[in-house]
Design an enzyme around this catalytic site. Structure first.
Site, mmCIF file in Angstrom:
data_model
loop_
_atom_site.group_PDB
_atom_site.id
_atom_site.type_symbol
_atom_site.label_atom_id
_atom_site.label_comp_id
_atom_site.label_asym_id
_atom_site.label_seq_id
_atom_site.Cartn_x
_atom_site.Cartn_y
_atom_site.Cartn_z
ATOM 1 N N ALA A 125 2.228 -4.810 -9.396
ATOM 2 C CA ALA A 125 1.963 -4.556 -10.856
ATOM 3 C C ALA A 125 0.825 -3.989 -10.960
ATOM 4 O O ALA A 125 -0.237 -3.612 -10.111
ATOM 5 C CB ALA A 125 2.264 -5.810 -11.702
ATOM 6 N N HIS B 68 -4.304 5.024 -17.657
ATOM 7 C CA HIS B 68 -4.153 6.153 -16.695
ATOM 8 C C HIS B 68 -5.097 6.875 -16.288
ATOM 9 O O HIS B 68 -6.294 6.980 -16.381
ATOM 10 C CB HIS B 68 -3.489 7.124 -17.762
ATOM 11 C CG HIS B 68 -2.082 6.443 -18.378
ATOM 12 N ND1 HIS B 68 -1.508 7.090 -19.499
ATOM 13 C CD2 HIS B 68 -1.104 5.767 -17.880
ATOM 14 C CE1 HIS B 68 -0.343 6.509 -19.740
ATOM 15 N NE2 HIS B 68 -0.160 5.484 -18.947
ATOM 16 N N VAL C 148 -40.207 14.952 -0.361
ATOM 17 C CA VAL C 148 -39.990 16.141 0.265
ATOM 18 C C VAL C 148 -40.880 17.244 -0.264
ATOM 19 O O VAL C 148 -40.429 17.599 -1.317
ATOM 20 C CB VAL C 148 -38.561 16.785 0.647
ATOM 21 C CG1 VAL C 148 -38.473 17.957 1.286
ATOM 22 C CG2 VAL C 148 -37.500 15.442 1.317
ATOM 23 N N GLY D 241 4.080 -3.034 -15.013
ATOM 24 C CA GLY D 241 4.594 -2.920 -13.848
ATOM 25 C C GLY D 241 5.316 -4.151 -13.324
ATOM 26 O O GLY D 241 5.431 -4.575 -12.182
ATOM 27 N N LYS E 16 -4.260 20.177 -35.118
ATOM 28 C CA LYS E 16 -4.096 20.237 -36.828
ATOM 29 C C LYS E 16 -4.468 21.583 -37.294
ATOM 30 O O LYS E 16 -3.588 22.097 -38.034
ATOM 31 C CB LYS E 16 -4.834 19.092 -37.305
ATOM 32 C CG LYS E 16 -4.388 18.882 -38.819
ATOM 33 C CD LYS E 16 -5.232 17.798 -39.438
ATOM 34 C CE LYS E 16 -4.817 17.789 -40.662
ATOM 35 N NZ LYS E 16 -5.206 16.332 -41.427
ATOM 36 N N GLU E 17 -5.594 22.248 -36.803
ATOM 37 C CA GLU E 17 -6.077 23.421 -37.100
ATOM 38 C C GLU E 17 -4.852 24.519 -36.759
ATOM 39 O O GLU E 17 -4.914 25.672 -37.679
ATOM 40 C CB GLU E 17 -7.409 23.774 -36.541
ATOM 41 C CG GLU E 17 -7.918 25.109 -36.939
ATOM 42 C CD GLU E 17 -9.167 25.513 -36.252
ATOM 43 O OE1 GLU E 17 -9.405 26.747 -36.285
ATOM 44 O OE2 GLU E 17 -9.785 24.560 -35.637
ATOM 45 N N ASN F 11 10.513 -0.979 -20.127
ATOM 46 C CA ASN F 11 11.512 -0.067 -19.593
ATOM 47 C C ASN F 11 12.263 -1.226 -18.673
ATOM 48 O O ASN F 11 13.487 -1.106 -18.444
ATOM 49 C CB ASN F 11 10.957 1.080 -18.584
ATOM 50 C CG ASN F 11 10.787 2.022 -19.641
ATOM 51 O OD1 ASN F 11 11.586 2.968 -20.301
ATOM 52 N ND2 ASN F 11 9.423 2.616 -19.788
ATOM 53 N N ASP G 79 -5.019 -7.081 -9.097
ATOM 54 C CA ASP G 79 -4.491 -5.848 -9.090
ATOM 55 C C ASP G 79 -4.320 -5.563 -7.685
ATOM 56 O O ASP G 79 -3.174 -4.831 -7.193
ATOM 57 C CB ASP G 79 -5.292 -5.065 -9.915
ATOM 58 C CG ASP G 79 -4.605 -3.529 -10.130
ATOM 59 O OD1 ASP G 79 -3.515 -3.399 -10.532
ATOM 60 O OD2 ASP G 79 -5.268 -2.483 -9.708
ATOM 61 N N GLY H 283 -34.590 12.450 -14.143
ATOM 62 C CA GLY H 283 -35.815 13.042 -14.031
ATOM 63 C C GLY H 283 -36.380 13.228 -15.634
ATOM 64 O O GLY H 283 -37.231 13.141 -15.931
#
Length: 1092
Positions: A262, A751, A111, A309, A771-772, A346, A257, A67
């Site tokens: 995998a 992921h 409407v 995988g 870090k802060e 792995n 996929d 809009g």
């Protein structure tokens, strides 16, 4: 990923079809879709209301705030819609950073309503439940709804009610609209739950005296729930974010996929770009994209994607050729680079996946050279040395510049090389080969125990049978701080033999006294025992059909490793939590619906159970315990020193990146104390702080490493804990996904949880906040190892860490199958075959892929030619073979073979037994004369005998001429089977010398007795010799060898088997009883002295 956006039209269709409410929902299914191909006049005939009502038109392409952007046409008639579309349909427009073409529009009835009849409504998922947001003022100017809206949390497993809605949400709503809105909201929430929505926003929802109108809607559904919701969803299309085209190659990879166990992902960002990636692993793919963007390559980054995988060689080939095809369509003045990267795998066999990539590179070597493509490779994991070797070889043989690196090189170093920011080493360091880690380095000359069998499932006093401690009734159950120790015992759900053997090898190399796997549960077989190796010994581990039996017999087990599929993981995990002895569950499966995961989390919190996963490889505690495939194979366990504890604990989302952290930490510190990959889903069972706080409270941990990522806000809690002093140990933290803020359109990373829904969820914002707060944050992933090393050296200098003396681990022998895979050993094969190979993605007959067999339409005869004769036979030869099978298929029930088959069938025997009974009668006297006839006639013809000499010699020797003679047929009553074959052979065979010789013999034999004709066996035998000798596919010696080894009798056996099976089925269909031969057909001839 799980949460995927759907079009407004799809969302409304779901709502109109499935909502259950007493509120009158108006304008159901009154919408029309418009694209460039749409004929508006025809559309009006399909939707007559387009001609009679005022209309609203808007793009339906996942564009927010349409809009305000002037992309909604309001209160128009059809001609007004037509005019409005002229200036917008197929036109490019800019929305935020994204440029895209407007090509999909939605028309709905207008409407008429008042401003006070507009409301804002949104439902969205969170870890703790689902939030319903409501504001009594809706529309384009609703503003910051998070700050203004009323909020109602419906916790996991709780039900919504109209009363709770009225009290919490509708306080500012006029009284006459409360009941309608309450009913609608309850109905909408139930729909949201039933159809596995993760986000559902309606702005505005309009309530008038006529009912409820849903004007604008935005929605996401959990795509992983497809197997549950398919019947209600149908085939859902997920449109790409605005500004990104939907490419057919993306759809092709998505289809691959969907058909694979995998993970294969591809998103095209800039098809004209010069930087292309082919990265293994969801987390690694994000890290490589980050590094490319950090080094200034965002404008040239062509794609994002991943393969992981353990895809097969064929799947990797299909993925790689898609990438290579895309990158060789347009030339770039600076040439192109392809980064084939990845963390340390792995369980994926790197060499096997690289073979697929190498095949693709060979296929595309010409265009790759034309487009001046340089390839950079970095990978580690099982058999990676062989993978890198073949990759280097293909570079040398094709002339394509390919630079190859292993685990000794930092994961993202090849990006700097590819982009010219760091030099390419001419002789990169080479990591030790897998075999080097498995040699006895301890200097011990002791021999392993000679015992070959043992069982750790045998009952032992005070070990397996001591009861588990019971919690006090009603007391809150706290989760244990220590998840694993040297005595941890687990049950593995699923027949994961390779993962279990990996765990046992890890246990052995860690000098555990007993295996960490006490039992396995597999519902699809009965109780039995499975054989594994414990060092040099073979041991038996029990496998149970039921979880309850496993728990009863192994009360010391406190960990479940759940390898159940995404469909079974929820039920098996919930069942496991009924047993109080279990305090940790690792869920490996990826793709569990988020609603199910949240139920698991709630139950785990109530019962004090730690959950690792879903969508994880697991975790590892060096020297103590490892989950499934975590840490890779034994060579990586030893290389990364995971057989003994170090001082550094880490937590990451990605399983592949956890192995990379093992590598980085082992090279920069004294090693890993514990590491957990919590999983890549939006709602992991345990979060970063659960583990970081455990590490803070664990004396052996001296420093902590966190690898966070884009999406969610959990990393902020670590910063808060550091500021509050709850965490005092040094924390090195880096959040991956920094590249997301540089992309013009939204990219969903590998992921499910790697997606920022607001600015605070970006990796850049989280790194800055950490870090802060006082965490050690590198400038990029490239510097992560340096920062870890710097913090570690400081702790050593302060005396906080005192590196221990390195002790060599025990030797573990390599499995024979893996040693052979690595090429370390060889042995003679037990079998040799040269006709068929089923090992690849496609079955191969004598060198011809099965798809080619069907494309070539060689038929059954051609297939038989491949498998029997290892040749692609000419078409006439294939037809002849099929004709032979047809004419030998059957010859009535009276012949001995059919008779035996019938008797056997009527005795109640099975098909195989009955068929075998019939086949056993085939020999020289019945049906087996093809070979003999071929040999006799060939020998006579080849020796130069005249037909009359051959007949006379056979008579003189007292031998029958095989293939001559018939009990019924004669020269006056010819066998039509022979006649059909003779006509075909004479017409199509290039030479019929032996057949002509046999027909001359027939003239001599029939002159003596009319039934001494060349019968069907003899005809096929001699004609086949002519075929083999004259078709051009065989030498004379080869043709004679096939006759000698019995190939021709095979034609009769194969053909007649069809008839025997027919007789068997006929007898069964006719329900014939046991056969008994009648007495009057038997002549009883007893010896005379017996009859007296």
């Amino acid at each position: 990923m799980s949460a995927k956006a759907i079009s407004e039209q799809t969302g409304k269709e779901f709502l109109y079809k499935h909502i259950c409410t007493s509120a009158a929902v108006q304008n159901r299914f009154r919408y029309a879709n418009v694209t460039a191909e749409t004929d508006l006049d025809r559309l009006a005939t399909e939707h007559p209301w387009l001609l009679t009502e005022r209309l609203v038109v808007k793009p339906d392409q996942l564009i927010k705030r349409r809009g305000k952007l002037g992309l909604v046409g309001v209160n128009l008639d059809l001609s007004g819609v037509r005019e409005w579309l002229k200036s917008r349909l197929m036109r490019e427009t800019t929305v935020g950073k994204a440029k895209g073409v407007l090509k999909n529009f939605l028309i709905e009835p207008f409407v008429p309503h008042k401003q006070e009849e507009e409301f804002y409504l949104c439902i969205y998922a969170a870890r703790e439940g689902d939030y319903v947001l409501f504001h009594h003022e809706g529309g384009v100017d609703v503003g910051d709804v998070d700050a203004k809206a009323q909020k109602l949390l419906i916790a996991v497993d709780e039900k919504i009610s109209e009363d709770s809605v009225k009290k919490a949400l509708l306080t500012h709503v006029p009284r006459d609209k409360k009941a309608v809105l309450a009913s609608f909201i309850v109905g909408l929430f139930n729909l949201y739950e039933d159809l596995f929505f993760t986000y559902l926003e309606i702005n505005p929802v309009v309530v008038t005296k006529d009912g409820v109108y849903v004007l604008d809607m935005a929605a996401k559904i959990d795509a992983t729930a497809d197997y549950i919701c398919k019947a209600k969803w149908g085939d859902v299309e997920f449109p790409p974010p605005f500004g990104r085209e939907a490419y057919p190659e993306e759809a092709y990879i998505a289809d691959l996929d969907a058909k694979s166990g995998a993970s294969l992902k591809l998103t095209l960002l800039n098809p004209r770009g010069r930087i292309w990636t082919m990265v293994a692993g969801g987390g690694a793919s994000v890290v490589y994209s980050d590094t490319i963007c950090d080094l200034g390559g965002v404008g040239e980054l062509a794609n994002y994607g991943e393969y992981s995988g353990a895809p097969s060689e064929q799947q990797t080939y299909d993925y790689a050729k898609t990438i290579l095809s895309l990158m060789t369509r347009e030339k770039h003045p600076d040439g192109k680079v392809l980064i084939i990267g990845g963390s340390i795998a792995n369980f994926t066999n790197v060499a096997a996946t690289f073979k697929g990539i190498v095949r693709a590179i060979r296929d595309y070597q010409v265009p790759l050279k034309e487009h001046e493509v340089t390839i950079f490779v970095r990978r580690g994991g099982p058999n990676y040395q062989e993978g890198l070797r073949v990759m280097g070889e293909v570079g040398k043989t094709t002339g394509i510049p390919i630079h190859v690196f292993g685990t000794e090189t930092h994961m993202t170093a090849i990006v700097g090389m590819a982009l010219g920011h760091r030099p390419i080493p001419s002789h990169p360091p080479v990591a030790a080969h897998t075999a080097n880690f498995l040699l006895n380095s301890s200097g011990s000359t002791s021999t392993p125990e000679s015992s070959r069998t043992a069982s750790f499932s045998e009952k032992k006093p005070n070990v397996e049978d001591s009861p588990a401690k019971k919690a006090k009734v009603g007391a809150p159950i706290a989760k244990p701080t220590t998840l694993f120790s040297k005595h941890t015992k687990s049950i593995v759900w699923g027949m994961q033999t390779r993962a279990v053997q990996g765990m046992l090898d890890f246990d052995y190399v860690c000098s555990r006294e007993e295996p960490s796997v006490a039992a396995m549960v597999y519902p699809f077989t009965g109780d039995h025992k499975q054989k594994y190796y414990w060092g040099h010994k073979e041991i038996l581990i029990p496998v149970y059909k039921n979880m309850s039996d496993a728990m009863k017999k192994h009360p010391k087990v406190d960990v479940l490793i759940n390898f159940a599929s995404l469909r079974s993981a929820f039920d098996s995990t919930m069942e496991t939590m009924q047993y109080p002895q279990i305090h940790t569950i690792a869920i490996i499966a990826e793709g569990i619906p988020e609603a199910h995961t949240r139920k698991i989390i709630k139950a785990a919190d109530e019962k004090g159970v730690n959950i690792i996963g879903p969508a994880t490889v697991g975790g590892i505690k060096p020297g103590c315990f490892k989950i499934g495939n975590t840490g890779g194979m034994l060579d990586n366990i030893l290389a990364s020193k995971l057989y003994r504890p170090g001082s550094v604990a880490y937590v990451s989302r990605s399983g592949g990146m956890s192995n990379e952290l093992n590598n980085i930490i082992s090279r920069t510190t004294d090693g890993v104390f514990e590491g957990v990959a919590i999983g890549g889903d939006r709602y992991p069972g345990s979060v970063f702080t659960d583990h970081v706080l455990r590490y803070q409270d664990t004396p052996g941990v001296k420093m902590i490493v966190v690898l966070g990522e884009i999406g969610g806000t959990e990393e902020y809690k670590i910063g808060q804990a550091i500021k509050q002093g709850r965490i005092t140990k040094p924390v090195v933290c880096w959040c991956i996904g920094t590249c997301a803020t540089m992309f013009s359109s939204e990219v969903q990373f590998g992921h499910a949880g790697a997606c920022a829904n607001q600015a605070s969820e970006t990796a850049v914002a989280k790194n800055s906040a950490l870090k802060e707060a006082g965490a050690f944050v590198p400038k990029s992933f490239d510097e992560l190892g340096e920062i870890i090393n710097s913090v570690y050296d400081d702790l050593v200098a302060k005396g906080v860490i005192q590196p221990a003396v390195e002790m060599p681990p025990p030797t573990v022998p390599m499995d024979y199958s893996w040693a052979r895979e690595l090429g370390l050993i060889r042995k003679p094969a037990s079998f040799m075959t040269s006709i068929c190979d089923e090992r690849g993605q496609e079955l191969i007959y004598a060198g011809m892929p099965i798809t080619e067999v069907f494309k070539s339409e060689i038929g059954l005869g051609g297939t038989l030619g491949l498998l029997w004769f290892q040749r692609r036979l000419p078409r006439y030869a294939c037809q002849f073979i099929e004709m032979c099978l047809m004419v030998t298929a059957d010859h009535g029930p009276a012949v001995s073979g059919a008779h035996n088959t019938i008797v056997c069938a009527r005795a109640g025997k099975d098909l195989i037994s009955s068929l075998t009974s019939g086949l056993l009668t085939i020999g020289d006297r019945f049906g087996g004369a093809l070979d003999a006839a071929a040999k006799q006639f060939s020998k006579a013809f080849d020796s130069g005998m005249l037909p009359m000499e051959f007949v006379n010699k056979m008579k003189k020797d007292g031998r029958l001429i095989m293939g001559i003679g018939h009990r019924v047929k004669s020269i006056n009553n010819p066998d039509m089977r022979v006649q059909i074959l003779k006509d075909f052979v004479k017409q199509h065979f290039p030479s019929t010398q032996l057949l002509d010789y046999a027909l001359d013999v027939e003239k001599i034999t029939t002159s003596k007795k009319p039934n001494l004709i060349l019968n069907v066996d003899g005809f096929i035998g001699v004609a086949f010799v002519d075929l083999l000798r004259a078709c051009g596919g065989f030498t004379r010696d080869e043709a004679d060898e096939f006759v000698e080894i019995g190939a021709l009798n095979g034609i009769f056996v194969l053909g007649r088997s069809m008839g025997f099976i027919g007789h068997y089925l006929d007898q069964k269909r006719l329900k014939q009883g046991l056969y008994r031969h009648p007495w009057d057909d038997i002549s009883y001839v007893l010896p005379e002295h017996m009859s007296m």
